[in-house]
Design a protein around this motif. Structure first.
Motif, short mmCIF file in Angstrom:
data_model
loop_
_atom_site.label_atom_id
_atom_site.label_comp_id
_atom_site.label_asym_id
_atom_site.label_seq_id
_atom_site.Cartn_x
_atom_site.Cartn_y
_atom_site.Cartn_z
N ASP A 98 1.02 -1.11 0.20
CA ASP A 98 -0.17 -0.09 0.15
C ASP A 98 0.67 1.25 0.18
O ASP A 98 1.90 1.35 0.87
CB ASP A 98 -0.82 -0.01 1.20
CG ASP A 98 -1.92 -1.04 1.28
OD1 ASP A 98 -2.42 -1.60 0.02
OD2 ASP A 98 -2.53 -1.34 2.38
N GLY A 99 0.45 2.42 -0.77
CA GLY A 99 1.36 3.70 -0.73
C GLY A 99 0.18 4.61 -0.33
O GLY A 99 -0.84 4.22 -0.13
N TRP A 100 0.89 5.84 -0.25
CA TRP A 100 0.01 6.83 0.04
C TRP A 100 0.56 8.49 -0.26
O TRP A 100 1.75 8.49 -0.83
CB TRP A 100 -0.18 7.02 1.72
CG TRP A 100 1.05 6.75 2.35
CD1 TRP A 100 1.61 5.76 2.99
CD2 TRP A 100 2.24 7.73 2.59
NE1 TRP A 100 2.88 5.65 3.55
CE2 TRP A 100 2.98 7.14 3.28
CE3 TRP A 100 2.35 9.00 2.59
CZ2 TRP A 100 4.42 7.83 3.94
CZ3 TRP A 100 3.53 9.76 2.80
CH2 TRP A 100 4.44 9.04 3.56
N LEU A 101 0.03 9.27 -0.28
CA LEU A 101 0.37 10.72 -0.20
C LEU A 101 -0.37 11.50 0.80
O LEU A 101 -1.12 11.20 1.48
CB LEU A 101 -0.43 11.30 -1.75
CG LEU A 101 -0.05 10.86 -2.95
CD1 LEU A 101 -0.89 11.50 -4.27
CD2 LEU A 101 1.53 10.92 -3.29
N LYS A 102 0.70 12.52 1.15
CA LYS A 102 0.27 13.35 2.24
C LYS A 102 0.76 14.88 2.08
O LYS A 102 1.40 15.11 1.44
CB LYS A 102 1.32 13.08 3.59
CG LYS A 102 0.79 13.92 4.78
CD LYS A 102 1.72 13.57 6.00
CE LYS A 102 1.45 12.25 6.60
NZ LYS A 102 2.02 12.07 7.65
N HIS A 103 -0.71 15.69 2.15
CA HIS A 103 -0.71 17.07 1.64
C HIS A 103 -1.52 17.65 2.76
O HIS A 103 -2.49 17.24 3.00
CB HIS A 103 -1.44 17.20 0.36
CG HIS A 103 -1.90 18.29 -0.14
ND1 HIS A 103 -3.07 19.07 -0.10
CD2 HIS A 103 -0.90 19.31 -0.56
CE1 HIS A 103 -2.86 20.31 -0.45
NE2 HIS A 103 -1.63 20.60 -0.83
N ASP A 104 -0.89 18.73 3.29
CA ASP A 104 -1.62 19.55 4.27
C ASP A 104 -2.29 18.84 5.56
O ASP A 104 -3.24 19.19 5.76
CB ASP A 104 -2.62 20.67 3.40
CG ASP A 104 -3.00 21.93 4.15
OD1 ASP A 104 -2.15 22.16 4.91
OD2 ASP A 104 -4.02 22.19 3.88
N GLY A 105 -1.30 17.95 5.90
CA GLY A 105 -1.70 17.25 7.11
C GLY A 105 -2.77 15.92 6.86
O GLY A 105 -2.84 15.45 7.82
N ARG A 106 -3.27 15.89 5.49
CA ARG A 106 -4.06 14.80 5.33
C ARG A 106 -3.41 13.80 4.37
O ARG A 106 -2.75 13.84 3.60
CB ARG A 106 -5.49 15.25 4.60
CG ARG A 106 -6.54 14.26 4.24
CD ARG A 106 -7.56 14.66 3.55
NE ARG A 106 -8.43 13.73 3.41
CZ ARG A 106 -9.35 13.78 2.39
NH1 ARG A 106 -9.57 14.86 1.94
NH2 ARG A 106 -9.97 12.52 1.88
N LEU A 107 -3.63 12.59 4.79
CA LEU A 107 -3.37 11.15 4.08
C LEU A 107 -4.21 10.67 3.16
O LEU A 107 -5.50 10.72 3.35
CB LEU A 107 -3.22 10.27 5.15
CG LEU A 107 -2.13 9.03 4.96
CD1 LEU A 107 -0.74 9.42 4.53
CD2 LEU A 107 -2.15 7.98 5.76
N TYR A 108 -3.86 10.49 1.97
CA TYR A 108 -4.52 10.02 0.83
C TYR A 108 -3.99 8.58 0.29
O TYR A 108 -2.94 8.62 0.08
CB TYR A 108 -4.51 11.13 -0.47
CG TYR A 108 -5.13 12.43 0.01
CD1 TYR A 108 -6.40 12.59 -0.37
CD2 TYR A 108 -3.99 13.32 0.51
CE1 TYR A 108 -6.68 13.84 -0.34
CE2 TYR A 108 -4.81 14.39 0.69
CZ TYR A 108 -5.92 14.99 0.31
OH TYR A 108 -6.52 16.01 0.69
N GLN A 109 -4.91 7.53 0.78
CA GLN A 109 -4.56 6.41 0.26
C GLN A 109 -5.62 5.51 -0.11
O GLN A 109 -5.65 4.22 -0.55
CB GLN A 109 -3.80 5.75 1.53
CG GLN A 109 -4.79 5.61 2.59
CD GLN A 109 -3.75 5.05 3.92
OE1 GLN A 109 -2.62 4.96 3.88
NE2 GLN A 109 -4.56 5.03 5.03
#
Length: 109
Positions: A98-109
């Motif tokens: 599993d991967g993810w992105l983090k932007h402005d304190g929010r995790l996107y996965q």
């Protein structure tokens, strides 16, 4: 970033990487087949990476703009332009990390 630099120089792919960059350019979403949000990150080393974030499996980063910081964990694929980061989402089939992105304190996965 040393791992990404080495992978680029050695034209390696299929490497799980984590890092952070600054949004350098926002590209139009790829809506053909599986939909992907696309943008280019510039690392502190100067290397650029195309992020191809599957928005059929994960939320799109809304309000993303040039200059924003984005952290990532995904799979690196070599390209002449610097490389592509994909698999920045949960794998519903549990066959891929599993991967993810983090932007402005929010995790996107």
């Amino acid at each position: 970033e040393a791992v990404l630099k080495q992978a680029f120089e050695n034209e390696q792919s299929d490497i799980q990487v984590e890092g952070e960059g600054t949004v350098w350019k926002i590209l139009p979403d790829d809506n053909k087949g599986t939909r992907h949000q696309r943008f280019i990150l510039k690392l502190s080393s100067g290397q650029t990476l195309l992020v191809a974030h599957n928005i059929d499996l994960a939320d799109k980063i809304k309000g993303l703009k040039k200059g924003d910081k984005v952290a990532f964990y995904g799979e690196y694929e070599w390209s002449e332009q610097g490389g592509v980061i994909h698999w920045t989402h949960h794998d519903p089939s549990a066959r891929h990390t599993d991967g993810w992105l983090k932007h402005d304190g929010r995790l996107y996965q």
